[in-house]
Every structure is written in C-alpha cells, then in structure tokens.
Design a protein around this motif. Structure first.
Motif, PDB file in Angstrom:
ATOM      1  N   SER A   1      -1.924  -6.620  -9.892  1.00  0.00           N
ATOM      2  CA  SER A   1      -2.298  -6.765  -8.484  1.00  0.00           C
ATOM      3  C   SER A   1      -3.205  -7.958  -8.193  1.00  0.00           C
ATOM      4  O   SER A   1      -3.491  -8.229  -7.030  1.00  0.00           O
ATOM      5  CB  SER A   1      -2.994  -5.490  -8.005  1.00  0.00           C
ATOM      6  OG  SER A   1      -4.177  -5.282  -8.759  1.00  0.00           O
TER       7      SER A   1
ATOM      8  N   ALA B   1      -2.780  -1.420 -10.524  1.00  0.00           N
ATOM      9  CA  ALA B   1      -4.168  -1.743 -10.221  1.00  0.00           C
ATOM     10  C   ALA B   1      -5.057  -0.642 -10.757  1.00  0.00           C
ATOM     11  O   ALA B   1      -4.637   0.510 -10.862  1.00  0.00           O
ATOM     12  CB  ALA B   1      -4.372  -1.868  -8.714  1.00  0.00           C
TER      13      ALA B   1
ATOM     14  N   ALA C   1       0.816  -1.215   0.000  1.00  0.00           N
ATOM     15  CA  ALA C   1       0.000   0.000   0.000  1.00  0.00           C
ATOM     16  C   ALA C   1       0.849   1.263   0.000  1.00  0.00           C
ATOM     17  O   ALA C   1       0.376   2.323  -0.376  1.00  0.00           O
ATOM     18  CB  ALA C   1      -0.944   0.003   1.198  1.00  0.00           C
TER      19      ALA C   1
ATOM     20  N   MET D   1      -7.795   1.618  -9.754  1.00  0.00           N
ATOM     21  CA  MET D   1      -8.332   2.079  -8.482  1.00  0.00           C
ATOM     22  C   MET D   1      -9.640   2.841  -8.670  1.00  0.00           C
ATOM     23  O   MET D   1     -10.540   2.715  -7.872  1.00  0.00           O
ATOM     24  CB  MET D   1      -7.322   2.975  -7.772  1.00  0.00           C
ATOM     25  CG  MET D   1      -5.978   2.305  -7.518  1.00  0.00           C
ATOM     26  SD  MET D   1      -6.082   0.860  -6.445  1.00  0.00           S
ATOM     27  CE  MET D   1      -6.458   1.653  -4.895  1.00  0.00           C
ATOM     28  N   THR D   2      -9.733   3.631  -9.723  1.00  0.00           N
ATOM     29  CA  THR D   2     -10.917   4.433  -9.991  1.00  0.00           C
ATOM     30  C   THR D   2     -11.151   4.433 -11.486  1.00  0.00           C
ATOM     31  O   THR D   2     -10.277   4.832 -12.244  1.00  0.00           O
ATOM     32  CB  THR D   2     -10.733   5.885  -9.499  1.00  0.00           C
ATOM     33  OG1 THR D   2     -10.407   5.867  -8.129  1.00  0.00           O
ATOM     34  CG2 THR D   2     -11.981   6.704  -9.736  1.00  0.00           C
TER      35      THR D   2
ATOM     36  N   VAL E   1       0.630   3.097  -3.299  1.00  0.00           N
ATOM     37  CA  VAL E   1      -0.678   3.444  -3.849  1.00  0.00           C
ATOM     38  C   VAL E   1      -1.080   4.831  -3.382  1.00  0.00           C
ATOM     39  O   VAL E   1      -0.973   5.159  -2.224  1.00  0.00           O
ATOM     40  CB  VAL E   1      -1.744   2.407  -3.414  1.00  0.00           C
ATOM     41  CG1 VAL E   1      -3.118   2.809  -3.925  1.00  0.00           C
ATOM     42  CG2 VAL E   1      -1.366   1.027  -3.900  1.00  0.00           C
ATOM     43  N   ARG E   2      -1.535   5.642  -4.306  1.00  0.00           N
ATOM     44  CA  ARG E   2      -2.008   6.978  -3.967  1.00  0.00           C
ATOM     45  C   ARG E   2      -3.385   7.158  -4.601  1.00  0.00           C
ATOM     46  O   ARG E   2      -3.675   6.614  -5.655  1.00  0.00           O
ATOM     47  CB  ARG E   2      -1.069   8.032  -4.540  1.00  0.00           C
ATOM     48  CG  ARG E   2       0.302   8.036  -3.910  1.00  0.00           C
ATOM     49  CD  ARG E   2       1.041   9.257  -4.363  1.00  0.00           C
ATOM     50  NE  ARG E   2       2.391   9.490  -3.991  1.00  0.00           N
ATOM     51  CZ  ARG E   2       3.198   8.793  -3.258  1.00  0.00           C
ATOM     52  NH1 ARG E   2       2.819   7.691  -2.741  1.00  0.00           N
ATOM     53  NH2 ARG E   2       4.426   9.151  -2.999  1.00  0.00           N
ATOM     54  N   ALA E   3      -4.204   7.959  -3.965  1.00  0.00           N
ATOM     55  CA  ALA E   3      -5.513   8.275  -4.544  1.00  0.00           C
ATOM     56  C   ALA E   3      -5.295   9.118  -5.795  1.00  0.00           C
ATOM     57  O   ALA E   3      -4.392   9.944  -5.831  1.00  0.00           O
ATOM     58  CB  ALA E   3      -6.354   9.035  -3.535  1.00  0.00           C
TER      59      ALA E   3
END
Length: 87
Positions: free
Chosen positions: A47, A81, A3, A83-84, A6-8
C-alpha cells in the motif's frame, strides 16, 4: 475505491487454521478470501505507493490500473497494509 477491500480487524482472533484464507492474523476482503479458498492466484500489492509514493489522484489511478492488469491476467489483486499492530 481501494477502501472497499479494507476491513477492521476482529477484536478476538479466530482459531488457527492451516488455510491462509482463514488466518487469525490476516483480515481478507471477500474476493481475496474466495480466490484463496479456490486455489486461484492472488497477487499482493503493498500500500505504500497509494499512501506515500505518489500524489493524489495519480496514486489511486496507478493502483487501479495495476489491479486491472492483474485481473486481466487471471489473478486477484490484494492490496496489503498493516492496519493494527499487535504486541
């Protein structure tokens, strides 16, 4: 442990650029961004093995082992991955 990379995603995309390290679509960890900017090799790792492929804690151990092999061979690992999603 994975993690940490991982960044938003940003709310507003940055202007387009020819460099993958400055992509308006991708959110990169600092190590990956720096390696790309220096023209160093980066190995993308999907991922799924961490999220769905193996039971915990074997999934994390496997992912970290693979990252270690990549680093030992002179490249930067980049676990990817979605993510959005964007329409």
């Amino acid at each position: 442990a994975l993690a940490r990379h991982v960044r938003a995603p940003p709310r507003e995309a940055a202007p387009a650029s020819s460099s993958p390290a400055r992509s308006p679509v991708l959110v990169l960890g600092e190590r990956v961004r720096a390696a790309l900017e220096r023209g160093e090799p980066v190995v993308a790792l999907e991922s799924t093995i961490v999220a769905h492929g193996m039971p915990y804690p074997a999934n994390i151990e496997c992912a970290l082992d693979v990252e270690g092999v990549i680093r030992a061979n002179g490249a930067t690992p980049a676990t990817i991955a979605i993510m959005t999603a964007r329409a």
